[in-house]
Structures are given as C-alpha cells and as structure tokens.
Scaffold this motif. Sequence first.
Motif, PDB file in Angstrom:
ATOM      1  N   ASN A  59      -2.511 -10.283  -1.183  1.00 32.00           N
ATOM      2  CA  ASN A  59      -2.859  -8.876  -0.989  1.00 32.00           C
ATOM      3  C   ASN A  59      -3.284  -8.172  -2.270  1.00 32.00           C
ATOM      4  O   ASN A  59      -3.308  -6.952  -2.324  1.00 32.00           O
ATOM      5  CB  ASN A  59      -1.681  -8.118  -0.359  1.00 32.00           C
ATOM      6  CG  ASN A  59      -1.789  -8.093   1.148  1.00 32.00           C
ATOM      7  OD1 ASN A  59      -2.238  -9.061   1.746  1.00 32.00           O
ATOM      8  ND2 ASN A  59      -1.380  -7.015   1.760  1.00 32.00           N
TER       9      ASN A  59
ATOM     10  N   ASN B 242       3.645  -7.046  -0.795  1.00 31.89           N
ATOM     11  CA  ASN B 242       3.782  -7.535  -2.172  1.00 31.89           C
ATOM     12  C   ASN B 242       3.457  -9.011  -2.338  1.00 31.89           C
ATOM     13  O   ASN B 242       3.981  -9.669  -3.245  1.00 31.89           O
ATOM     14  CB  ASN B 242       5.194  -7.240  -2.687  1.00 31.89           C
ATOM     15  CG  ASN B 242       5.382  -5.754  -2.905  1.00 31.89           C
ATOM     16  OD1 ASN B 242       4.541  -5.110  -3.526  1.00 31.89           O
ATOM     17  ND2 ASN B 242       6.456  -5.200  -2.374  1.00 31.89           N
TER      18      ASN B 242
ATOM     19  N   ASP C 135      -5.289   0.256  -4.258  1.00 31.30           N
ATOM     20  CA  ASP C 135      -4.198   1.239  -4.221  1.00 31.30           C
ATOM     21  C   ASP C 135      -3.982   1.837  -5.613  1.00 31.30           C
ATOM     22  O   ASP C 135      -3.697   3.028  -5.745  1.00 31.30           O
ATOM     23  CB  ASP C 135      -2.897   0.598  -3.721  1.00 31.30           C
ATOM     24  CG  ASP C 135      -2.880   0.389  -2.217  1.00 31.30           C
ATOM     25  OD1 ASP C 135      -3.660   1.060  -1.497  1.00 31.30           O
ATOM     26  OD2 ASP C 135      -2.088  -0.454  -1.749  1.00 31.30           O
ATOM     27  N   ARG C 136      -4.121   1.022  -6.652  1.00 28.67           N
ATOM     28  CA  ARG C 136      -3.943   1.506  -8.026  1.00 28.67           C
ATOM     29  C   ARG C 136      -5.020   2.542  -8.368  1.00 28.67           C
ATOM     30  O   ARG C 136      -4.733   3.582  -8.946  1.00 28.67           O
ATOM     31  CB  ARG C 136      -4.001   0.324  -8.994  1.00 28.67           C
ATOM     32  CG  ARG C 136      -3.730   0.668 -10.431  1.00 28.67           C
ATOM     33  CD  ARG C 136      -2.336   1.309 -10.598  1.00 28.67           C
ATOM     34  NE  ARG C 136      -1.842   1.154 -11.929  1.00 28.67           N
ATOM     35  CZ  ARG C 136      -0.663   0.671 -12.238  1.00 28.67           C
ATOM     36  NH1 ARG C 136       0.169   0.282 -11.287  1.00 28.67           N
ATOM     37  NH2 ARG C 136      -0.283   0.577 -13.486  1.00 28.67           N
TER      38      ARG C 136
ATOM     39  N   LEU D 105      -3.522  -4.516 -13.240  1.00 30.79           N
ATOM     40  CA  LEU D 105      -4.104  -3.620 -12.233  1.00 30.79           C
ATOM     41  C   LEU D 105      -4.961  -2.557 -12.916  1.00 30.79           C
ATOM     42  O   LEU D 105      -6.056  -2.242 -12.439  1.00 30.79           O
ATOM     43  CB  LEU D 105      -3.001  -2.975 -11.383  1.00 30.79           C
ATOM     44  CG  LEU D 105      -2.251  -3.919 -10.450  1.00 30.79           C
ATOM     45  CD1 LEU D 105      -1.071  -3.196  -9.809  1.00 30.79           C
ATOM     46  CD2 LEU D 105      -3.162  -4.498  -9.378  1.00 30.79           C
TER      47      LEU D 105
ATOM     48  N   LYS E 214      -3.830  -4.137  -3.456  1.00 36.00           N
ATOM     49  CA  LYS E 214      -3.050  -3.599  -4.577  1.00 36.00           C
ATOM     50  C   LYS E 214      -3.956  -2.979  -5.651  1.00 36.00           C
ATOM     51  O   LYS E 214      -3.650  -1.923  -6.189  1.00 36.00           O
ATOM     52  CB  LYS E 214      -2.186  -4.708  -5.174  1.00 36.00           C
ATOM     53  CG  LYS E 214      -0.899  -4.218  -5.778  1.00 36.00           C
ATOM     54  CD  LYS E 214       0.036  -5.401  -6.026  1.00 36.00           C
ATOM     55  CE  LYS E 214       1.458  -4.997  -6.263  1.00 36.00           C
ATOM     56  NZ  LYS E 214       2.094  -4.231  -5.220  1.00 36.00           N
TER      57      LYS E 214
END
Length: 188
Positions: free
Chosen positions: A22, A18, A29-30, A163, A26
């Motif tokens: 990174n 987190n 990943d979304r 995101l 992230k």
Amino acid sequence: MKKFLIAGLGNIGAEYVNTRHNIGFKVLDRLVQQEGLSWETAKLGAVTEYKIKGRTLILLKPNTYMNLSGKAVKYWLDKENIPKENLLVVTDDLNIPFGALRLKAKGSDGGHNGLKSIQQLLNTSEYPRFRFGISDEFKKGKQVDYVLGEWSEDENNKLPERLDKSVEAIKSFALAGIADTMSNFNGK
C-alpha cells in the motif's frame, strides 16, 4: 492549466493500511496531509485535487483493489482528458532496496499486478511510473506474505523521510518533467 493524474496503488480495507503493498496510498496520503487537502469518495476511488504553479494534479487512490487498478486509472484519465504522459503511477517494487525511488517514463509491469492491469486497459506500457523500493527480504515462497505484511520497526522509523522525498519527486514530475525528475531522484 496543465493536468496530471497521480495514481497511488494499494488495497482498500483496514487490514491493508500499513502493508508494503500500500505504499502508493501512503505516499499520496503524505502529500494530502502536507498540503492540508482531504480525500473525497468518488467513482472507482478516493480523489482530491492539488494545484501547484499553474498545474492541477488529480490524486487518485483506486478502490478497485490492486489487481483491477487499471479500471480506475483509465476512467480518471478519460474523465479528466489527461494524456498518458501526464499519468504517474506510484507503486511498490520488490526488486529495489527499501526506500529507494525509481521513476521511469515507460517499462514492463515487472510482474506487478496493478501495473499489469493498467497496461492491459491502457493498451500500452508507455506511461510514467514511480516505484518505491520495498526490498526482497523474504524467504522463498513467502513473497505474498511479505508484500501484504506490515513494515518492520526499522522501516517504520525510516519511512517518514522516504515519504517526504517521494512527495518531492511527485511535485518535480509535474513541474520539471519525467527526465529531470529521474536524474534528480532515481536511486536516492
């Protein structure tokens, strides 16, 4: 079928999950979560494939740590025979306000070690990059702590929408190209 490599930069390990540095992981990943995909452990990173309207996007989260990102990016570009103009590197940027997006067709590394590594191994700075603003809200001498620090509560609240916007930008890059994507997403 047109192929793209979308490389989200970050550091592996639970302690980095987190952190601001990174954001590349992230963002990817979304996209993976939204599309119901899953990551596979492969050479030099976690990889998955996303197909959209006649295009194949190879999504890559290098496991080489940030400073050696170029090793994984070069390996996957070569392995998949993807031209540099179809590479998009997703990374954090201190010089942009939190959540602002900035895509460019080429440019300097801006002092970012991940981009430095990629530039060194590809022997060029002419590849598209996508910078996600993390702002520069740190005291003098505290840059490393800030970049490797976790998101504030306010940032965490705003992150989901940012995101989603980032995922839209990645899809736009593959479908509409860098120029249109820049004019539709930069600063937004």
